[in-house]
Scaffold this active site. Structure first.
Site, PDB file in Angstrom:
ATOM      1  CE  LYS A  29      -2.045  -0.869   3.775  1.00 48.66           C
ATOM      2  NZ  LYS A  29      -1.373  -1.997   4.538  1.00 48.66           N
ATOM      3  NE  ARG A 104      -3.661  -1.223  10.768  1.00 48.88           N
ATOM      4  CZ  ARG A 104      -2.673  -0.531  10.406  1.00 48.88           C
ATOM      5  NH1 ARG A 104      -2.699   0.572   9.807  1.00 48.88           N
ATOM      6  NH2 ARG A 104      -1.409  -1.105  10.268  1.00 48.88           N
ATOM      7  NE  ARG A 140       7.918  -3.347   5.915  1.00 57.67           N
ATOM      8  CZ  ARG A 140       6.693  -2.938   5.814  1.00 57.67           C
ATOM      9  NH1 ARG A 140       5.927  -2.696   4.984  1.00 57.67           N
ATOM     10  NH2 ARG A 140       5.944  -2.526   6.908  1.00 57.67           N
ATOM     11  NE  ARG A 168       6.930  -0.329  10.438  1.00 61.59           N
ATOM     12  CZ  ARG A 168       5.639  -0.289   9.926  1.00 61.59           C
ATOM     13  NH1 ARG A 168       5.715   0.385   8.542  1.00 61.59           N
ATOM     14  NH2 ARG A 168       4.665  -0.944  10.488  1.00 61.59           N
ATOM     15  NE  ARG A 179       2.619  -4.715  11.509  1.00 62.16           N
ATOM     16  CZ  ARG A 179       3.509  -4.478  11.038  1.00 62.16           C
ATOM     17  NH1 ARG A 179       4.828  -4.832  10.905  1.00 62.16           N
ATOM     18  NH2 ARG A 179       3.379  -3.571   9.886  1.00 62.16           N
TER      19      ARG A 179
END
Ligand code: AMP
Length: 225
Positions: A29, A104, A140, A168, A179
């Protein structure tokens, strides 16, 4: 010369366009939001980026949400709704916006409907398997400055803005699974919510960045037609 009062959305000219990017964490996204934002000249608003910035600045909001984000949980609806309401009321959203990471939950989707007099225009749903998401997130790096993401080992500095790249804390595997679970339970019901309103374009979120950008463009044109 481009008319600065309208937005040219793939062949159709409109006064504004409000787009939601919906999909699991790591579905692309953010990457597609940055591309779309440049093409349509409207802001890309990532609630995750806004919250991480608040944490970095140690603002009152940042102090409330830092732990929640690191653990991969969702921040309370009323808090994030007030953050987004304030953000989309700013002048740079006059021709619309692209939301990445909001809504969300169904509660957030309903709150957004109340704030926007004529609803959102298009919701792009990035369909990506859980396996692909886990592999992407664990592999990533994210730019501290602009939020762009890169595969580990590809580069050491952000090729968009030159900022530092880091992993992160919530991209570590155990947190990623939490998540994803929260996504399936709380966010995925929004797919049916927007499909029922005829706003949804479902696209295959796996493939090259260029191919997915093409699918996003076609999805937007389809819903707006
Ligand atoms: P993201 O960068 O979109 O993956 O967001 C990172 C984290 O910020 C999430 O795991 C949540 O803790 C928090 N967050 C971002 N957007 C929302 C939202 N709309 N509702 C609740 N929590 C959010």
């Amino acid at each position: 010369m481009k008319d600065s009062c309208v937005v040219d959305v793939y062949g159709g000219v409109r006064a504004s366009v409000k787009i939601i990017l919906l999909g699991p964490p790591g579905s692309g996204k953010g990457t597609q939001g940055i591309i779309l934002s440049k093409e349509l000249e409207i802001p890309e608003i990532s609630t995750g980026d806004m919250l991480r910035q608040a944490v970095a600045e140690k603002s009152a909001l940042g102090q409330q949400v830092g732990e929640i984000i690191n653990q991969g949980c969702l921040v309370p609806d009323d808090l994030i709704i007030s953050v987004i309401e304030e953000r989309i009321s700013r002048v740079d959203c006059g021709k619309g916006f692209i939301l990445d990471g909001f809504p969300r939950t169904i509660e957030q989707g309903e709150a957004l409907e109340k704030v926007l007099p004529d609803s959102v225009d298009v919701v792009i749903y990035f369909n990506v398997s859980s396996e692909a998401v886990v592999a992407r997130l664990a592999g990533r790096l994210t730019c501290r400055k602009c939020g762009a993401v890169f595969p580990i080992m590809d580069t050491s500095l952000c090729t968009v803005c030159g900022g530092d790249l880091y992993q992160r804390e919530d991209d570590m595997t155990s947190t990623v699974l939490r998540r994803l679970k929260l996504y399936r339970e709380h966010t995925e019901p929004l797919v049916a919510f927007y499909r029922d309103k005829n706003k949804l374009a479902e696209i295959d979120g796996e493939g090259s960045v260029e191919d997915i950008a093409q699918r996003v463009e076609e999805g937007i044109a389809q819903v707006l037609a």
